[in-house]
Design a protein around this motif. Structure first.
Motif, mmCIF file in Angstrom:
data_model
loop_
_atom_site.group_PDB
_atom_site.id
_atom_site.type_symbol
_atom_site.label_atom_id
_atom_site.label_comp_id
_atom_site.label_asym_id
_atom_site.label_seq_id
_atom_site.Cartn_x
_atom_site.Cartn_y
_atom_site.Cartn_z
ATOM 1 N N LEU A 1 0.834 -1.313 -0.172
ATOM 2 C CA LEU A 1 -0.204 0.039 0.144
ATOM 3 C C LEU A 1 0.905 1.336 0.071
ATOM 4 C CD1 LEU A 1 -2.742 -0.966 2.529
ATOM 5 C CD2 LEU A 1 -3.131 -0.579 -0.054
ATOM 6 N N LEU A 2 2.101 1.224 0.725
ATOM 7 C CA LEU A 2 2.907 2.470 0.738
ATOM 8 C C LEU A 2 3.531 2.585 -0.714
ATOM 9 C CD1 LEU A 2 4.701 2.230 3.981
ATOM 10 C CD2 LEU A 2 2.992 3.816 3.510
ATOM 11 N N GLY A 3 3.852 1.288 -1.337
ATOM 12 C CA GLY A 3 4.413 1.503 -2.528
ATOM 13 C C GLY A 3 3.394 2.041 -3.669
ATOM 14 N N GLN A 4 2.277 1.655 -3.585
ATOM 15 C CA GLN A 4 1.227 2.146 -4.543
ATOM 16 C C GLN A 4 0.981 3.815 -4.137
ATOM 17 O OE1 GLN A 4 -0.135 -0.035 -6.681
ATOM 18 N NE2 GLN A 4 -0.855 1.758 -7.642
ATOM 19 N N MET B 1 3.037 5.744 -3.119
ATOM 20 C CA MET B 1 4.323 6.585 -3.411
ATOM 21 C C MET B 1 4.269 6.528 -5.054
ATOM 22 S SD MET B 1 5.838 7.875 -1.011
ATOM 23 C CE MET B 1 7.331 8.406 -1.997
ATOM 24 N N ALA B 2 3.678 5.551 -5.634
ATOM 25 C CA ALA B 2 3.737 5.462 -7.222
ATOM 26 C C ALA B 2 2.673 6.453 -7.553
ATOM 27 C CB ALA B 2 3.632 4.062 -7.672
ATOM 28 N N LEU B 3 1.545 6.406 -7.135
ATOM 29 C CA LEU B 3 0.635 7.623 -7.486
ATOM 30 C C LEU B 3 0.986 8.881 -7.189
ATOM 31 C CD1 LEU B 3 -2.723 6.011 -5.955
ATOM 32 C CD2 LEU B 3 -2.038 5.949 -8.560
ATOM 33 N N LEU B 4 1.671 9.144 -6.119
ATOM 34 C CA LEU B 4 2.148 10.496 -5.834
ATOM 35 C C LEU B 4 3.130 11.030 -6.505
ATOM 36 C CD1 LEU B 4 2.029 12.889 -3.524
ATOM 37 C CD2 LEU B 4 3.712 11.518 -2.388
ATOM 38 N N VAL B 5 3.990 10.280 -7.001
ATOM 39 C CA VAL B 5 5.147 10.602 -8.304
ATOM 40 C C VAL B 5 4.616 10.611 -9.482
ATOM 41 C CG1 VAL B 5 7.187 9.688 -9.213
ATOM 42 C CG2 VAL B 5 7.038 9.489 -6.637
ATOM 43 N N ARG B 6 3.554 9.844 -9.867
ATOM 44 C CA ARG B 6 2.925 10.394 -11.293
ATOM 45 C C ARG B 6 2.027 11.436 -11.059
ATOM 46 N NH1 ARG B 6 1.981 6.898 -15.337
ATOM 47 N NH2 ARG B 6 4.056 6.198 -14.850
ATOM 48 N N ALA B 7 1.498 11.858 -10.032
ATOM 49 C CA ALA B 7 0.742 13.024 -9.869
ATOM 50 C C ALA B 7 1.679 14.014 -10.158
ATOM 51 C CB ALA B 7 -0.122 12.973 -8.481
ATOM 52 N N PRO C 1 1.987 -2.641 -6.609
ATOM 53 C CA PRO C 1 1.303 -3.741 -7.119
ATOM 54 C C PRO C 1 0.555 -3.413 -8.611
ATOM 55 C CG PRO C 1 1.047 -3.323 -4.923
ATOM 56 C CD PRO C 1 1.744 -2.195 -5.225
ATOM 57 N N LEU C 2 0.180 -2.372 -8.698
ATOM 58 C CA LEU C 2 -0.521 -1.721 -9.631
ATOM 59 C C LEU C 2 -0.163 -0.627 -10.465
ATOM 60 C CD1 LEU C 2 -4.240 -1.825 -8.408
ATOM 61 C CD2 LEU C 2 -2.981 -3.806 -9.784
ATOM 62 N N ALA C 3 0.061 -0.751 -11.733
ATOM 63 C CA ALA C 3 0.590 0.409 -12.568
ATOM 64 C C ALA C 3 -0.169 1.608 -12.353
ATOM 65 C CB ALA C 3 0.763 0.148 -13.876
ATOM 66 N N PRO C 4 0.288 2.988 -11.972
ATOM 67 C CA PRO C 4 -0.548 4.078 -12.003
ATOM 68 C C PRO C 4 -0.916 4.452 -13.381
ATOM 69 C CG PRO C 4 1.673 4.461 -11.514
ATOM 70 C CD PRO C 4 1.862 3.016 -11.700
ATOM 71 N N PRO C 5 -2.001 5.213 -13.396
ATOM 72 C CA PRO C 5 -2.627 5.608 -14.639
ATOM 73 C C PRO C 5 -1.583 6.460 -15.238
ATOM 74 C CG PRO C 5 -3.823 6.761 -12.816
ATOM 75 C CD PRO C 5 -2.766 5.618 -12.163
ATOM 76 N N THR C 6 -1.448 6.879 -16.508
ATOM 77 C CA THR C 6 -0.595 7.758 -17.202
ATOM 78 C C THR C 6 -0.996 9.124 -16.948
ATOM 79 O OG1 THR C 6 -2.209 7.371 -19.235
ATOM 80 C CG2 THR C 6 -0.371 6.111 -19.124
ATOM 81 N N ARG C 7 -2.192 9.561 -16.831
ATOM 82 C CA ARG C 7 -2.694 11.051 -16.768
ATOM 83 C C ARG C 7 -2.610 11.371 -15.417
ATOM 84 N NH1 ARG C 7 -5.352 12.794 -20.953
ATOM 85 N NH2 ARG C 7 -6.488 11.348 -22.746
ATOM 86 N N TRP C 8 -1.990 12.387 -15.030
ATOM 87 C CA TRP C 8 -1.299 13.017 -13.792
ATOM 88 C C TRP C 8 -2.407 13.280 -12.875
ATOM 89 C CZ3 TRP C 8 -2.839 17.616 -11.807
ATOM 90 C CH2 TRP C 8 -3.247 18.374 -12.892
ATOM 91 N N TRP C 9 -3.522 13.878 -13.599
ATOM 92 C CA TRP C 9 -4.658 14.352 -12.952
ATOM 93 C C TRP C 9 -5.699 13.202 -12.269
ATOM 94 C CZ3 TRP C 9 -9.621 13.061 -14.453
ATOM 95 C CH2 TRP C 9 -9.815 12.549 -15.696
ATOM 96 N N VAL C 10 -5.510 11.889 -12.844
ATOM 97 C CA VAL C 10 -6.155 10.719 -12.573
ATOM 98 C C VAL C 10 -5.474 10.323 -11.186
ATOM 99 C CG1 VAL C 10 -7.069 8.485 -12.793
ATOM 100 C CG2 VAL C 10 -7.319 10.469 -14.547
ATOM 101 N N ALA C 11 -4.118 10.230 -11.538
ATOM 102 C CA ALA C 11 -3.215 9.893 -10.408
ATOM 103 C C ALA C 11 -3.324 10.678 -9.161
ATOM 104 C CB ALA C 11 -1.856 9.849 -10.752
ATOM 105 N N LEU D 1 -5.748 5.827 2.863
ATOM 106 C CA LEU D 1 -7.065 5.304 3.609
ATOM 107 C C LEU D 1 -7.242 3.865 3.742
ATOM 108 C CD1 LEU D 1 -9.639 7.836 1.873
ATOM 109 C CD2 LEU D 1 -8.426 7.960 4.345
ATOM 110 N N LEU D 2 -6.891 2.685 2.712
ATOM 111 C CA LEU D 2 -6.927 1.637 3.027
ATOM 112 C C LEU D 2 -6.044 1.017 4.005
ATOM 113 C CD1 LEU D 2 -7.123 0.408 -0.756
ATOM 114 C CD2 LEU D 2 -8.868 0.164 1.012
ATOM 115 N N LEU D 3 -4.724 1.709 4.045
ATOM 116 C CA LEU D 3 -3.683 1.551 5.042
ATOM 117 C C LEU D 3 -4.300 1.849 6.370
ATOM 118 C CD1 LEU D 3 -0.948 0.573 6.098
ATOM 119 C CD2 LEU D 3 -0.210 2.998 5.496
ATOM 120 N N MET D 4 -4.835 2.947 6.670
ATOM 121 C CA MET D 4 -5.387 3.142 7.747
ATOM 122 C C MET D 4 -6.591 2.141 8.382
ATOM 123 S SD MET D 4 -3.344 5.474 9.019
ATOM 124 C CE MET D 4 -4.164 5.658 10.287
ATOM 125 N N ALA D 5 -7.261 1.942 7.410
ATOM 126 C CA ALA D 5 -8.485 0.994 7.701
ATOM 127 C C ALA D 5 -7.931 -0.342 8.132
ATOM 128 C CB ALA D 5 -9.365 0.830 6.456
#
Length: 406
Positions: A129-132, A134-140, A151-161, A170-174
């Protein structure tokens, strides 16, 4: 929405998270020895989780480990002064005593294994979850994510990421909140007091309540007697209008008040010093003081004390004194200065106390709420295995107490 996010603002959520991660660090240290942290396939991850259970379970058999785990659990798993919650002072129900039996040792071992596995589960969920995240944050932010293990490749568009960045957090905190609650429930179950400890705590609480009840009776009997004598003496002196009688009444009030202060000091000494012997309380051998006080109040007391009073057991002698005191106080409070017949007989197998006074045609207005002292006489008699008969009998009021000596 705000209610579901409330755990995020509680300090205990993060102390529970730390408690879980401490167990993971132990598993991680064990994995460095065996099977190692290279070429991590699913089978090797399974060994990382299972191998430490054996030494952990063996460690739980050491009695002092239970105390250490209990103290940790109290500090880190339950709300305290460090957590801004309403139930911050609620009892955790966790024992901080060493293992007193093999049952406690086994429960401690099970607790350590449960804590270890929940800690490993937390870490195995946290890493991807932390890896995902960081990947979304860097892509954004428009960066490259080739070197980030997600685990999952982030979307190519920055605003979606950017929109998806909060999801892994949120999943991690849950996960953390859920596993923290599960760990707390396990702690209550496995680190809570044993049946023997619960029974000992209940007995201690019962002893404290009995002691408080006894002290309340002591104060009621002693101070109530002194105040009743003072009220009766003052009323008689005012009604008599005789200087000599008033002087005697004031002397009786002074003597009774001094005796009450001595009784009060005895009770306070017992409260201050837990090792103070119960013999600090007055015994039946001092009954003459009660009779003298009643006579000074105007009552005509026909008293007879027979038998070896000085040979009575201490507890019986002290309780007899208090029951006689309350009987005389009840006469002065409700009947006034009337003739009283007092008989105390110490027999080979029992003690008899008999206090009789005539019922007045117009009862004296009570100086306070009645019933407490007479109920105390019954309670004292019952605790000593005897019984008390209290009530009107043929135009008289009678208090009769029988206490066994076997």
């Amino acid at each position: 929405m705000l209610r579901s996010a409330r755990p995020l603002a509680r300090a205990v959520t993060y102390t529970r998270w730390l408690h879980l991660m401490l167990a993971w660090f132990f598993a991680l240290a064990s994995a460095m020895v065996y099977p190692g942290l290279t070429d991590m396939k699913p089978v090797r991850w399974l060994l990382v989780v299972l191998v430490p259970t054996v030494p952990v379970a063996a460690l739980g058999l050491v009695p002092v480990v239970r105390r250490a785990e209990g103290l940790q659990a109290q500090l880190m798993l339950f709300p305290g002064q460090h957590a801004r919650v309403r139930d911050g002072d609620a009892a955790s129900g966790i024992s901080a005593a060493p293992s007193a039996s093999w049952r406690d040792r086994v429960r401690t071992s099970v607790w350590l294994v449960v804590r270890l596995e929940l800690g490993c589960l937390t870490a195995l969920a946290m890493l991807p979850l932390l890896g995902q995240f960081m990947a979304l944050l860097v892509r954004a932010m428009g960066g490259s994510v080739d070197d980030i293990d997600a685990p999952l490749a982030p979307p190519t568009r920055w605003w979606v990421a950017a929109l998806l960045v909060p999801v892994p957090a949120l999943l991690l905190m849950a996960v953390v909140v859920t596993l923290g609650v599960a760990l707390t429930a396990a702690a209550r179950r496995l680190l809570g007091p044993s049946p023997a400890q619960r029974l000992a705590a209940l007995e201690e609480r019962t002893e404290q309540l009995l002691e408080r009840n006894r002290i309340a009776h002591e104060l009621h009997d002693s101070i109530g007697h002194a105040l009743s004598v003072a009220v009766v003496q003052a009323g008689a002196a005012r009604a008599a209008g005789d200087g000599a009688f008033t002087e005697r009444a004031l002397g009786a009030i002074e003597e009774t008040g001094r005796a009450a202060l001595e009784d009060l000091e005895r009770v306070l000494v017992v409260l201050r010093e837990s090792q103070r012997p119960a013999s600090a309380r007055p015994a039946l051998g001092e009954a003459e003081r009660l009779l003298k006080s009643a006579r000074a109040s105007g009552a005509v007391v026909d008293a007879e004390v027979s038998g070896p009073v000085d040979r009575l057991p201490g507890a019986v002698s002290r309780e007899c004194y208090r029951m006689l005191q309350e009987s005389l106080t009840n006469v002065l409070r409700h009947a006034g200065p009337v003739p009283v017949r007092v008989r105390v007989s110490v027999l080979p197998t029992r003690v008899d106390i008999d206090v009789v006074n005539p019922l007045p045609p117009a009862p004296v207005v009570p100086t306070g709420r009645g019933g407490t002292g007479l109920r105390g006489i019954r309670e004292r008699a019952a605790l000593l295995g005897g019984h008390a008969e209290i009530g009107p009998l043929g135009g008289e009021w009678r208090v009769r107490v029988e206490l066994p000596l076997d």
